[in-house]
Enzyme design. Structure first.
Site, PDB file in Angstrom:
ATOM      1  N   MET A 183       1.009  -1.443  -0.027  1.00 26.54           N
ATOM      2  CA  MET A 183       0.255  -0.093  -0.327  1.00 26.54           C
ATOM      3  C   MET A 183       0.543   1.416  -0.298  1.00 26.54           C
ATOM      4  O   MET A 183       0.696   2.428   0.218  1.00 26.54           O
ATOM      5  CB  MET A 183      -0.666   0.423   1.280  1.00 26.54           C
ATOM      6  CG  MET A 183      -1.926  -1.136   1.631  1.00 26.54           C
ATOM      7  SD  MET A 183      -3.722  -0.914   2.080  1.00 26.54           S
ATOM      8  CE  MET A 183      -2.909  -0.667   3.799  1.00 26.54           C
ATOM      9  N   GLY A 184       2.099   0.769  -0.506  1.00 31.97           N
ATOM     10  CA  GLY A 184       3.152   2.442  -0.385  1.00 31.97           C
ATOM     11  C   GLY A 184       3.573   2.981   0.954  1.00 31.97           C
ATOM     12  O   GLY A 184       3.182   1.676   1.662  1.00 31.97           O
ATOM     13  N   ALA A 185       3.675   3.744   1.140  1.00 35.94           N
ATOM     14  CA  ALA A 185       4.184   4.375   1.960  1.00 35.94           C
ATOM     15  C   ALA A 185       6.528   3.171   2.194  1.00 35.94           C
ATOM     16  O   ALA A 185       5.849   2.837   3.420  1.00 35.94           O
ATOM     17  CB  ALA A 185       3.681   5.260   3.270  1.00 35.94           C
ATOM     18  N   GLY A 203      11.532  -2.792   5.545  1.00 34.71           N
ATOM     19  CA  GLY A 203      10.319  -4.068   5.713  1.00 34.71           C
ATOM     20  C   GLY A 203       9.582  -4.491   4.432  1.00 34.71           C
ATOM     21  O   GLY A 203      10.218  -5.676   4.137  1.00 34.71           O
ATOM     22  N   HIS A 204       9.323  -3.041   3.799  1.00 31.18           N
ATOM     23  CA  HIS A 204       9.133  -4.040   2.147  1.00 31.18           C
ATOM     24  C   HIS A 204      10.039  -4.394   0.812  1.00 31.18           C
ATOM     25  O   HIS A 204       9.951  -5.010   0.437  1.00 31.18           O
ATOM     26  CB  HIS A 204       7.942  -2.440   1.638  1.00 31.18           C
ATOM     27  CG  HIS A 204       6.650  -1.769   2.257  1.00 31.18           C
ATOM     28  ND1 HIS A 204       7.193  -0.656   2.599  1.00 31.18           N
ATOM     29  CD2 HIS A 204       5.645  -2.488   2.228  1.00 31.18           C
ATOM     30  CE1 HIS A 204       6.101  -0.504   3.730  1.00 31.18           C
ATOM     31  NE2 HIS A 204       4.990  -1.758   3.056  1.00 31.18           N
ATOM     32  N   LYS A 238       5.480 -10.353   9.567  1.00 37.43           N
ATOM     33  CA  LYS A 238       4.218  -8.794  10.126  1.00 37.43           C
ATOM     34  C   LYS A 238       3.410  -8.686  10.090  1.00 37.43           C
ATOM     35  O   LYS A 238       2.418  -8.654  11.068  1.00 37.43           O
ATOM     36  CB  LYS A 238       5.670  -7.801   9.413  1.00 37.43           C
ATOM     37  CG  LYS A 238       4.450  -6.533   9.821  1.00 37.43           C
ATOM     38  CD  LYS A 238       4.505  -5.768  11.242  1.00 37.43           C
ATOM     39  CE  LYS A 238       3.906  -4.652  11.671  1.00 37.43           C
ATOM     40  NZ  LYS A 238       2.835  -3.989  10.889  1.00 37.43           N
ATOM     41  N   ASP A 239       2.553  -9.293   9.460  1.00 35.18           N
ATOM     42  CA  ASP A 239       1.112  -9.024   8.959  1.00 35.18           C
ATOM     43  C   ASP A 239       0.524 -10.781   9.036  1.00 35.18           C
ATOM     44  O   ASP A 239      -0.021 -11.085   8.270  1.00 35.18           O
ATOM     45  CB  ASP A 239       0.681  -8.535   7.812  1.00 35.18           C
ATOM     46  CG  ASP A 239       0.800  -7.201   7.763  1.00 35.18           C
ATOM     47  OD1 ASP A 239       0.190  -6.571   9.063  1.00 35.18           O
ATOM     48  OD2 ASP A 239       1.767  -6.346   7.444  1.00 35.18           O
ATOM     49  N   MET A 292       9.230  -2.738  11.820  1.00 30.89           N
ATOM     50  CA  MET A 292       9.105  -1.462  10.649  1.00 30.89           C
ATOM     51  C   MET A 292       7.481  -1.272  10.231  1.00 30.89           C
ATOM     52  O   MET A 292       6.358  -2.524   9.968  1.00 30.89           O
ATOM     53  CB  MET A 292       9.672  -1.737   9.185  1.00 30.89           C
ATOM     54  CG  MET A 292      11.058  -1.702  10.070  1.00 30.89           C
ATOM     55  SD  MET A 292      12.356  -1.712   8.868  1.00 30.89           S
ATOM     56  CE  MET A 292      13.958  -1.038   9.843  1.00 30.89           C
TER      57      MET A 292
END
Ligand code: AMP
Length: 281
Positions: free
Chosen positions: A30-32, A36-37, A150-151, A185
């Site tokens: 979802m950006g930002a 982590g991404h 994380k999720d 994060m």
């Protein structure tokens, strides 16, 4: 990096450029974007021949409209980060591109998992996640799908979605990236003060405390202690701290020394909802 805003153009490109043996890897976000991404993008780069990332803030997975409105958008920076991490394709659709017929109404048979933990505090959240993931997966048709531990519950839900879709996509679950304090994060951390970021790290300390003290028998004492740690640190509200079966996420009230279990937590600090989890064995 090539940017696509339309699913049909992305599909056409992928059709033209797919080669036997060249694995298509996909990282939905979802950006930002943060480290982590980017760890997912790097892993995708290592394990795939073509790295596709999507950025789409999915309105249907926000049960709280204010949370959706406040979601950070940092697209210029995201593009720079994705390019330097070796992304080949960025899919950046509009809401209308993903949901041309308006709000979707389909329902996915996710079973009990959608009503536990995150599901019980965010009704409809996982249906929203599946609505967007179904559309993204149809557009990209990846061999490998990279998602963050994380999720954790989201990963279990997507496993179920892939089963429902009879998809051959393989889900790769990648470890949670943390600040040196241990804070997981998250794009939401931007909304915390410096002091809040320090306090937020107590969530991970509480999960580690549970891991260090887990033994055969009742688990409620561990959960009570972890709750007390968060309350003493000044968390505004604790949605849950749970010790749960690692696949089903059904709470494990008494541990048999053998069942795979994970500790999961969700709590508010400075009006920011934070989640984290830790595999216990
Ligand atoms: P989001 O943009 O929050 O939807 O996250 C996109 C993907 O990045 C999801 O698979 C997340 O689980 C993953 N992710 C988010 N934060 C982290 C992190 N700290 N470490 C590893 N993966 C993460």
């Amino acid at each position: 990096m090539i940017l696509f805003k339309r699913a049909d153009e992305l599909k056409q490109y992928l059709l033209k450029h797919s080669l036997p043996g060249k694995k298509r890897g996909f990282v939905p976000t979802m950006g930002a974007l943060h480290e982590g991404h980017i760890s997912l993008i790097r892993r995708c780069r290592q394990e795939s021949g073509l790295v596709i990332c999507s950025i789409f803030v999915n309105p249907t997975q926000f049960n709280d409209p204010a949370d959706f409105e406040k979601y950070p958008i940092t697209i210029e920076n995201d593009i720079l980060l994705l390019e330097s991490a070796g992304t080949d394709i960025l899919f950046l659709p509009s809401v209308n591109e993903i949901y041309p017929d308006g709000t979707p109404s389909e329902h996915y048979a996710l079973g009990d998992i959608e009503n536990l933990l995150e599901g019980s505090f965010r009704p409809g959240h996982f249906q929203g996640v599946c609505q967007v993931m179904f559309r993204l997966l149809r557009a990209v048709e990846p061999h490998l799908l990279f998602m963050g531990e994380k999720d954790y519950q989201q990963c279990m839900v997507i496993k179920q979605l892939l089963r429902l879709m009879e998809s051959s996509t393989e889900l790769v679950i990648s470890p949670t990236q943390r600040e040196t304090s241990g804070l997981a994060m998250s794009s939401r951390n931007m909304r915390l003060s410096e002091k809040g970021k320090e306090t937020a790290a107590i969530i991970y300390q509480a999960l580690r405390w549970i891991k260090a003290h887990l033994q055969k028998g009742p688990t409620d004492g561990l959960i009570d202690y972890a709750n007390a740690m968060l309350t003493a640190a000044g968390f505004d509200k604790i949605d849950y701290i749970s010790i749960a079966h690692a696949d089903t996420l059904i709470p494990v009230t008494s541990w048999d020394d053998n069942t795979p279990v994970v500790a999961l937590a969700a709590a508010f600090l400075e009006q920011v909802r934070l989640i984290d989890n830790l595999a216990l064995n």
